[in-house]
Design an enzyme around this catalytic site. Structure first.
Site: not given
Lengths: 397, 254
Positions: B36, B47
């Site tokens: 990824e 995040d």
């Protein structure tokens, strides 16, 4: 039963708006939307809010005929005095409304982002008054610029959490508040401060701020027997502007959105020289909505710049983006110097020290009086006491 | 592909754009089944601090979307590469151009954490015609009816966010994660990420029924410290752990 999926068109103004949030935030955002949809027509809710707006916030605020400014500009100028709202700015109109929504949702903790500290202060006020734990995310850079507001929030029992990520200003404070909410939505309500963010926030904040325009409309009819030719308001995210504009959208009134022109139209690699997302921005997604934003060609968000911390934001509410595109709202810019002129002249002419944010609208009017027509309202969204340090430092440079 | 799968996230351009292709090759050799590859964004709202810091380092080192696709193309590995990044980066390039660039640089799928299915119509159309999967995410608080909708919309696999909050290493796998995996309808591979940092945790989610374990922040952390050997060791151990865990899934009862 809350619907678990939705039609994206119902969350938009034309192509702007929507809900661009991580899936973890989708259920909490939809819960807020559902609660607001239910409460906005509730008489009991309305009565609670109206009561607090009157007895606690100090509404209605006056619509003041600025005689000296009118004489100087050769036309009739009225000032909508949101600087007289408790807390010193229009922000409390929204935090009272949303805090009552949060209360009825059973939430016990409020989180908020703040730039200049005005929304943080308004959230701290409702937290103390209505009994919520409050944590306010504020960029480290802004904490240094706005020490007094940090102290005000703390006095009222709120905790100010310094944000050290990214540019350490408002946009990063919003990111951090979303990250908090993603882990705490069970008991926490995110009290968003401007008419931006994912649906329903742009519509909800506009509705709570519309009290400004509703009052102004009634007051101007009483004072002058007719509607104004134009209304000018400053725009960062756009909550005071949408608040005063919304009740006039269907009328023949020129709506002027004055953005922060900062140092000018340019930019360096990571920083724009202004906060003018309507005037200098392009379409993009920021903080949950498709709107006009300041970005580089690859889609990285630029840091914005303005002397007024409350206009120092690289995005703008999606409804303003839509109304601007339709031509209903006219985007204009006032740079730092123009705003300072508005700040000084309104102080000396009328004995009213406006917030640096509101001073952008005043400065624009001083510079372009012909655009106002024969009669205009300028929204004085806040008072300028918080900005004295900033102005003193700027003038000593 | 043979299950269970180990999906390894790294932030492209961290520590430098030049380092990325070689890092991808080494991760593939160490046992990663899918890479990824994150495109750093200035405002990565899903995040935690680890990946935020990586994104800032990468942007400061000059990473941008043009360089990203070059690095992806240069990382010529036999395993699939998947894009991970925020919608504004795709929007700014233009949806069709973005998916074309994915396809031509060997990227077979896209994960866009701030794009819910309701908003994804235009990107879905573009990615379908380019033959690139658009992978959606589901979270533990996603209600069942919505979960069915997301499962129906996703292609490639379904990304299960293991727990509330943002990306970042955690010390435990909660019972809630197990329950979540159990209530995801069958019919699409289920990859579990967010908070998986040790071989033990990766094994746990596989035992709980996941088809793939996603590890991100733990790898990014090692890259930040320059501990590339340790990173490869972690990947090898994770691959071993999930392979073992798969055997426990259907124990032969005597």
């Amino acid at each position: 039963m809350i619907s678990q999926t939705y039609d994206a068109d119902d969350t938009k103004f034309g192509r702007y708006g929507g809900r661009f949030v991580p899936e973890i935030l989708m259920p909490p955002v939809m819960e807020v939307a559902e609660a607001y949809e239910r409460l906005r027509t509730s008489q009991d809710f309305r009565a609670d809010l109206d009561g607090l707006l009157k007895s606690f916030a100090g509404r209605p605020t006056p619509l003041y005929h600025a005689r000296n400014l009118s004489r100087k500009l050769g036309r009739q100028i009225y000032l909508k005095r949101e600087d007289l709202v408790h807390g010193g700015a229009h922000k409390l109109n929204n935090t009272l409304g949303q805090a009552l929504v949060a209360k009825r949702m059973g939430k016990t903790r409020l989180i908020a982002e703040t730039g200049a500290g005005q929304h943080g202060v308004a959230t701290a006020i409702v937290g103390a008054n209505l009994g919520f734990d409050v944590q306010v995310y504020m960029g480290e850079v802004d904490i240094k610029r706005q020490k007094m507001n940090v102290y005000r929030m703390e006095l009222m029992g709120a905790e100010v959490i310094p944000v050290r990520s990214g540019s350490r200003t408002l946009k990063d404070a919003i990111n951090e508040a979303f990250r908090d909410w993603a882990a705490t939505f069970d008991h926490t309500y995110y009290l968003f401060g401007t008419a931006a963010g994912p649906h329903p926030y742009p519509a909800m904040v506009r509705d709570f701020q519309s009290v400004i325009g509703r009052e102004a409309k009634e007051q101007i009819r009483e004072a002058d027997g007719q509607l104004p030719e134009s209304i000018a308001a400053c725009v960062g995210g756009g909550s005071n502007a949408m608040g005063i504009f919304a009740p006039f959208l269907k009328d023949d009134v020129r709506l002027i959105a004055v953005e922060a022109g900062g140092r000018g139209r340019g930019r360096t690699e990571r920083t724009a020289d202004n906060g003018a997302s309507l005037g200098c921005g392009t379409d993009g997604v920021l903080h949950g909505a498709l709107t006009r934003i300041l970005q580089d060609p690859f889609g990285q968000i630029l840091e914005s710049y303005s002397l007024a911390a409350g206009l120092d934001y690289p995005g703008v509410g999606p409804e303003l983006a839509y109304l601007t595109e339709k031509g209903r709202v006219i985007p204009r810019m006032a740079d730092d110097k123009t705003a300072l002129r508005g700040f000084r002249e309104l102080s000396s002419l009328e004995g009213i020290i406006p917030a640096l944010e509101s001073a952008h609208a005043v400065g624009y009017a001083l510079q372009n009086p012909e655009e106002l027509g024969e009669m205009a309202i300028i929204n004085i969204s806040g008072r300028g006491d918080k900005d004295l340090q900033t102005v003193m430092e700027y003038e000593n440079l | 592909m043979k299950k269970p799968l180990l999906i390894v996230y790294i932030c492209a351009g961290d520590p430098t754009p030049e380092a990325t292709p070689d890092l991808v090759r080494r991760l593939a050799r160490a046992g990663a089944d899918i890479i990824e590859l994150g495109l750093p964004h200035s405002d990565p709202v899903a995040d935690g601090p680890t990946i935020q810091a990586a994104a800032q380092r990468a942007i400061a080192a000059g990473m941008n979307t043009d360089i990203y696709f070059k690095a992806a193309a240069e990382a010529d590995v036999d395993i699939p590469k998947v894009f991970m990044g925020y919608y504004n980066m795709i929007y700014a390039r233009g949806l069709e151009r973005f998916v074309r660039d994915c396809a031509s640089s060997g990227i077979t799928g896209m994960i866009v954490p701030d794009l819910p299915p309701e908003e994804a119509g235009p990107l879905q159309e573009a990615s379908r015609s380019a033959g690139v999967d658009l992978i959606f995410l589901a979270a533990p608080n996603t209600p069942q009816e919505r979960l069915e909708m997301i499962r129906a919309q996703t292609s490639g696999f379904l990304y299960l966010v293991a727990r509330a909050g943002v990306t970042g290493a955690r010390s435990d796998i909660l019972q809630g994660t197990r329950d979540f995996i159990a209530r995801v309808p069958q019919g699409v591979p289920r990859a579990v990420g967010f908070g998986i940092s040790t071989p033990k945790q990766a094994a746990e989610v596989i035992r709980a029924g996941a088809d793939a374990a996603i590890v991100g922040s733990a790898c990014v952390d090692l890259i930040a410290r320059g501990e590339i050997e340790q990173l490869m060791q972690l990947v090898r151990e994770m691959k071993e752990a999930i392979t073992e865990a798969e055997k426990d899934k259907n124990p032969i009862v005597c």
